[in-house]
Design an enzyme around this catalytic site. Sequence first.
Site, mmCIF file in Angstrom:
data_model
loop_
_atom_site.group_PDB
_atom_site.id
_atom_site.type_symbol
_atom_site.label_atom_id
_atom_site.label_comp_id
_atom_site.label_asym_id
_atom_site.label_seq_id
_atom_site.Cartn_x
_atom_site.Cartn_y
_atom_site.Cartn_z
ATOM 1 N N CYS A 132 0.833 -1.204 0.000
ATOM 2 C CA CYS A 132 0.000 0.000 0.000
ATOM 3 C C CYS A 132 0.874 1.263 0.000
ATOM 4 O O CYS A 132 1.443 1.595 -1.034
ATOM 5 C CB CYS A 132 -0.981 -0.039 1.161
ATOM 6 S SG CYS A 132 -2.431 0.961 0.829
ATOM 7 N N GLU A 172 -1.592 -9.008 3.296
ATOM 8 C CA GLU A 172 -1.460 -9.578 4.647
ATOM 9 C C GLU A 172 -2.786 -10.042 5.240
ATOM 10 O O GLU A 172 -2.801 -10.856 6.157
ATOM 11 C CB GLU A 172 -0.757 -8.589 5.593
ATOM 12 C CG GLU A 172 -1.519 -7.325 5.950
ATOM 13 C CD GLU A 172 -1.274 -6.149 4.999
ATOM 14 O OE1 GLU A 172 -0.922 -6.396 3.830
ATOM 15 O OE2 GLU A 172 -1.452 -4.990 5.412
ATOM 16 N N HIS A 202 -3.630 -4.930 0.347
ATOM 17 C CA HIS A 202 -3.044 -5.493 1.575
ATOM 18 C C HIS A 202 -3.098 -7.026 1.550
ATOM 19 O O HIS A 202 -4.033 -7.617 2.083
ATOM 20 C CB HIS A 202 -3.804 -4.966 2.800
ATOM 21 C CG HIS A 202 -3.586 -3.516 3.043
ATOM 22 N ND1 HIS A 202 -2.555 -3.040 3.805
ATOM 23 C CD2 HIS A 202 -4.264 -2.436 2.603
ATOM 24 C CE1 HIS A 202 -2.603 -1.718 3.845
ATOM 25 N NE2 HIS A 202 -3.625 -1.320 3.128
HETATM 26 N N1 GLN Z 1 -1.917 6.747 2.872
HETATM 27 C C1 GLN Z 1 -2.040 6.034 1.659
HETATM 28 C C2 GLN Z 1 -3.409 6.209 1.039
HETATM 29 O O1 GLN Z 1 -4.339 6.598 1.670
HETATM 30 C C3 GLN Z 1 -1.728 4.569 1.861
HETATM 31 C C4 GLN Z 1 -2.714 3.875 2.741
HETATM 32 C C5 GLN Z 1 -2.220 2.579 3.316
HETATM 33 O O2 GLN Z 1 -1.025 2.318 3.312
HETATM 34 N N2 GLN Z 1 -3.101 1.769 3.863
HETATM 35 O O3 GLN Z 1 -3.592 5.972 -0.129
#
Ligand code: GLN
Length: 533
Positions: free
Chosen positions: A382, A510, A508
């Site tokens: 992410c 994970e 994600h």
């Molecule tokens: N802050 C980034 C976004 O909002 C990544 C979010 C995250 O890593 N979950 O796109």
Amino acid sequence: MTKYVFVTGGVCSGLGKGITASSIALLLKAKGYKVFMQKFDPYMNVDPGTMSPIQHGEVFVTADGCETDLDLGHYERFIDEELNYTSNITNGKIYSSVIEKERKGDFLGATIQIVPHISNEIKNKIYEAGITSKADVVITEIGGTVGDIESSVMMESLRQFRLEIGKENSLFVHTTLVPYLYGSNELKTKPTQNSIIELRRLGIQPDILVTRSNISLTESIRKKIALFGSIPTNNIIEAVDATNIYEIPINFHKQEIEKIILNQFNLPVRQSKLKYWQDLIDSVNNLKEEIEISLVGKYTELHDAYLSVVESLKHAGYKYGTKIKIQWVDSETLEKDKDLEKIFKNTKGIIVPGGFGNRGTEGMIKAINYARVKNIPYLGLCLGMQLAVIEFARNVCNIKDASSTEFDELCKNPIIDLMSDQKSIINMGGTLRLGNYECTLKKDSLAHKFYGEDKILERHRHRYEFNNKYRELLEEKGMVFSGINESANLVEIVELPTQSFFVACQFHPEFKSRPTRPHPLFDNFIKASLKQK
Ligand code: GLN
């Protein structure tokens, strides 16, 4: 009819209620029953999405896009079933829904009260989980400790719930602590006794007691607890500290907890299918190698903020008989550190997980740069993908001011930018791009090879996206955009095929790794890290 198991906690927090609930669910599933799980959190936030990970730990995301308590991660990893919007209920959710109904006029003429309006709403959420999941058994864990002001209405609702469906359809498991006192050198039962009294004061008599202790209970201690708690001695299940959480279901199975539950429910006690779990424990207890993986993030002071990432690394480690030693690297400190060579001296792989806001991001970029230049395996999740792309734009494509509008709204080269449908959003809660989205994998890419599939579904939690204006330029310099969400034309996976391993994803992974089935990206990341000299 669905049966309901409630797991409450006494004495203090941190006793492993979530693991207790998950273990019970796993054991019932192993007996051939369909299970579903639910967590009640007594805070007033509608969901944990707006809380700092340092306060609350990781926000776990379900396939249907709910931001939930990290215990749901344990549940999914233990029972390997997808949970959903009915699985995490908070006081915030309950109260806001009752107030919304009041405003609509649903209760016209009535005075809205904690009992019955709030308690009915809570009971409905429990029934809803049973009806929508069609499970044989729903296991509901109540967050907090019995006696907390916050959870008192929830406990009252459970008391009513049992009155409605009876003891043959509902069962209470109470987890407590039996501390060992050094000096007098004995286990003490008084905290457990008191917490049962507290539960009874709320009108609930537990059926099973799970006692956490650091040594086994003696027969006389067991009898004492049974007598004061009005609980048969066999229904006292001891939870002696375990070396790894995956052993706990087997410990409970030896004490036949699932048999006690099924007997009370008048359900047949079938053979357990637990070999796969025993095999897992055997491999966890026989890890031959150890490698160091550096996790670079800004919430490193609370390891629970990265719980699913850590578990996913371990799962991949189990497959290769390897213990994963995590080096926690605070990204903000890294910004000032000069000697990266020293910091990453023993590191075989670097991971930058998710995160929000500007703080520490330059330190993460520094780590990604180090991984790329030194050809150390890198996995970005992410934010870890967004920063990998920024690093590449800055240092390979020579766009020196490449950044994200999340960090600098007016930046000249927003490689990462707000999605157009996010621009009009004002509310912060529940408005990220959440849950499952499809991703098409590019033929002959690493991602395609790892997954062995053309299309995948992965869970998301982000607001910003890769800016397609820069795609061609980055591609020319060797970055491969190997995963795309075709319907919205969004970049989901990037990779650098000339590196030993450099893969980063907008989603994600994970959340989908399981102890017996490591996620392909973590699996291949660890595989590559093991090859690292
Ligand atoms: N802050 C980034 C976004 O909002 C990544 C979010 C995250 O890593 N979950 O796109």
